[in-house]
Design an enzyme around this catalytic site. Structure first.
Site, PDB file in Angstrom:
ATOM      1  CG  MET A   1      -1.791   1.196   1.328  1.00  0.00           C
ATOM      2  SD  MET A   1      -2.805   1.205   2.805  1.00  0.00           S
ATOM      3  CE  MET A   1      -1.588   1.331   4.097  1.00  0.00           C
ATOM      4  N   PRO A   2       1.123   1.859  -1.145  1.00  0.00           N
ATOM      5  CG  PRO A   2       1.648   2.266  -3.374  1.00  0.00           C
ATOM      6  CD  PRO A   2       0.718   1.496  -2.491  1.00  0.00           C
ATOM      7  CB  VAL A   3       1.476   5.551   2.908  1.00  0.00           C
ATOM      8  CG1 VAL A   3       1.086   6.799   3.685  1.00  0.00           C
ATOM      9  CG2 VAL A   3       0.480   4.429   3.151  1.00  0.00           C
TER      10      VAL A   3
ATOM     11  CE1 TYR B   1      -6.199   4.904   1.994  1.00  0.00           C
ATOM     12  CE2 TYR B   1      -4.797   3.272   0.948  1.00  0.00           C
ATOM     13  CZ  TYR B   1      -6.004   3.628   1.496  1.00  0.00           C
ATOM     14  OH  TYR B   1      -7.022   2.719   1.544  1.00  0.00           O
TER      15      TYR B   1
END
Length: 112
Positions: A49-51, A88
């Site tokens: 999940m790239p944040v 995100y």
């Protein structure tokens, strides 16, 4: 709702030392809900999940922030191959008086 004791393993981290989770029914829901949410999300979804966290001085318009989020999301998805919904972006706006550079407050170093 009847108050109950929460096992220490399910207690929020902030309550580990003071044990206040044993007195507050809302902590029970928080701890259990968080544990249930984590256990229902497949591992491969939790790991990839790239944040993106952006820290900048206050003063950008809503339109500027909207465009920044849109472009960062689009380009991150393109480069990493993930879906846009997985990206995100968190924007932290900081007052110049709370940011230092080169030993000086930025409010003094870079006045308006």
């Amino acid at each position: 709702m009847q108050q109950q004791s929460v096992p220490a393993a399910l207690a929020p981290e902030c309550c580990a030392a003071c044990q206040c989770h044993r007195q507050h029914a809302c902590s029970i829901l928080t701890a259990v809900s968080a544990r249930l949410f984590i256990s229902t999300v497949p591992l491969h979804r939790r790991v990839h999940m790239p944040v993106i966290r952006v820290e900048l001085w206050e003063g950008r318009t809503l339109e500027q922030k909207r465009e920044l989020v849109k472009v960062l999301t689009r380009e991150t998805a393109r480069i990493t191959g993930c879906g846009k919904a997985s990206v995100y972006v968190i924007i932290d706006e900081v007052k110049k008086e709370n940011w230092g550079a080169g030993g000086e407050l930025c409010s003094e170093k870079y006045p308006e």
